[in-house]
Write an enzyme that holds these catalytic residues in place. Structure first.
Site, mmCIF file in Angstrom:
data_model
loop_
_atom_site.group_PDB
_atom_site.id
_atom_site.type_symbol
_atom_site.label_atom_id
_atom_site.label_comp_id
_atom_site.label_asym_id
_atom_site.label_seq_id
_atom_site.Cartn_x
_atom_site.Cartn_y
_atom_site.Cartn_z
ATOM 1 C CD1 TRP A 10 1.468 27.836 -9.372
ATOM 2 C CD2 TRP A 10 1.242 25.602 -9.422
ATOM 3 N NE1 TRP A 10 0.123 27.541 -9.335
ATOM 4 C CE2 TRP A 10 -0.056 26.182 -9.373
ATOM 5 C CE3 TRP A 10 1.344 24.206 -9.448
ATOM 6 C CZ2 TRP A 10 -1.219 25.413 -9.350
ATOM 7 C CZ3 TRP A 10 0.179 23.438 -9.442
ATOM 8 C CH2 TRP A 10 -1.086 24.045 -9.385
ATOM 9 C CD GLU A 97 12.373 33.058 -11.694
ATOM 10 O OE1 GLU A 97 11.815 31.962 -11.857
ATOM 11 O OE2 GLU A 97 11.919 33.937 -10.933
ATOM 12 N N GLY A 173 9.620 38.551 -7.397
ATOM 13 C CA GLY A 173 9.980 37.878 -6.144
ATOM 14 C C GLY A 173 10.658 38.781 -5.134
ATOM 15 C CB SER A 213 5.973 41.873 -6.178
ATOM 16 O OG SER A 213 7.271 41.333 -6.021
ATOM 17 N N GLY A 234 3.756 34.976 -9.482
ATOM 18 C CA GLY A 234 4.552 33.903 -8.895
ATOM 19 C C GLY A 234 4.053 33.582 -7.496
ATOM 20 N N GLY A 235 4.712 34.160 -6.499
ATOM 21 C CA GLY A 235 4.445 33.837 -5.087
ATOM 22 C C GLY A 235 2.970 33.782 -4.714
HETATM 23 C C1 PEP Z 1 7.009 35.408 -11.821
HETATM 24 O O1 PEP Z 1 7.491 34.383 -11.417
HETATM 25 O O2 PEP Z 1 6.798 35.529 -13.040
HETATM 26 C C2 PEP Z 1 6.662 36.469 -10.876
HETATM 27 C C3 PEP Z 1 6.172 37.577 -11.342
HETATM 28 O O3 PEP Z 1 6.885 36.206 -9.547
HETATM 29 P P1 PEP Z 1 6.373 37.089 -8.287
HETATM 30 O O4 PEP Z 1 4.901 37.332 -8.498
HETATM 31 O O5 PEP Z 1 6.626 36.221 -7.096
HETATM 32 O O6 PEP Z 1 7.146 38.362 -8.275
#
Ligand code: PEP
Length: 251
Positions: A10, A97, A173, A213, A234-235
């Site tokens: 999150w 990150e 992301g 993603s 993530g998202g």
């Molecule tokens: C993540 O935060 O580890 C990630 C893979 O984000 P997203 O799915 O949004 O690309």
């Protein structure tokens, strides 16, 4: 049999009320018995969301980071002892990150991994290359070095508590996903490397997740690859409907 894992991250999102609503929506789902769901929750909400997760035997909570020391004068930090004291079983370490914005090096991550394992936590260890490295076709060596830099020296017993998340930075992301074949190739390479570093048993038993993603429209194909054991999302993990679809994407 390796675990099938759908892990959500999150990040720094959600108010308290929104986080509670999301967690409640996920634990209400009928999760396949062979799928482990892990929620990577902001530290402020860990205790509350852990209480909510208790309602579903397949749902567990993870911190998104932890400090390498057990306690001390580290203002604003969270230790694995604190996480353990409220019953949090997992910690995500080495997310790109944090590597980028918090200058987390392989050496520092090695220390964090050791501390987390020594204190009874399971670790979701993230690795993955930037677009420049992918363009130079150097991704496999780069990721192997990340793994070597932080996991070398662990025992076979330690590795039972480690999940690897391969997350190409160019796919996090961005809406751009590694193709199922690109994910499979890297996961195979990681598994071969684990066999070299440890042995065939560790290679066979370590769950390797793909992140970048992942969404309902691509999860099934990615999770269907032979060396992909699930995803770090993530998202799409931040909405009950999309994360539920992802949880149900294992064949
Ligand atoms: C993540 O935060 O580890 C990630 C893979 O984000 P997203 O799915 O949004 O690309």
């Amino acid at each position: 049999m390796r675990k099938k894992i759908a892990a959500g991250n999150w990040k720094m999102n959600k108010t308290f009320g929104e986080a509670v609503e999301l967690a409640k929506g996920i634990v209400e789902q009928n999760i396949p018995s062979d799928v482990t769901v892990v929620l990577g929750v902001p530290s402020l909400y860990l205790n509350k969301i852990n209480g909510i997760a208790e309602a579903n035997d397949n749902v567990f909570v993870s911190a998104q980071n932890a400090h390498q020391e057990l306690s001390g004068a580290y203002t604003g930090e969270t230790s694995v002892v604190m996480l353990q004291s409220i019953g949090i079983p997992y910690v995500i370490l080495g997310h790109s990150e944090r590597r980028e914005y918090n200058c987390e090096t392989p050496e520092l991550l090695k220390h964090k991994v050791r501390t987390a394992l020594d204190n009874g936590m399971e670790v979701i260890f993230c690795c993955g290359e930037s677009l420049d490295i992918r363009k130079a076709d150097n991704q496999e060596e780069y990721v192997r070095n990340q793994i070597k830099g932080s996991l070398e020296g662990l025992s076979k017993e330690d590795m039972k508590k480690v999940v690897i998340a391969y997350e190409p930075i160019w796919a996090i992301g961005t809406g751009e996903t590694a193709s199922p074949q690109q994910a499979q190739d890297m996961h195979r390479s990681i598994r071969e490397y684990l066999a070299d570093m440890f042995d065939a048993e560790v290679a066979e038993n370590t769950a390797i997740l793909y992140g970048g993603s992942v969404k309902p429209s691509n999860a099934e194909e990615i999770f269907g690859q032979i060396d992909v054991d699930g995803g770090l999302v993530g998202g799409a993990s931040m909405k009950v409907d999309s994360f539920t679809e992802i949880i149900n994407s294992f064949s």
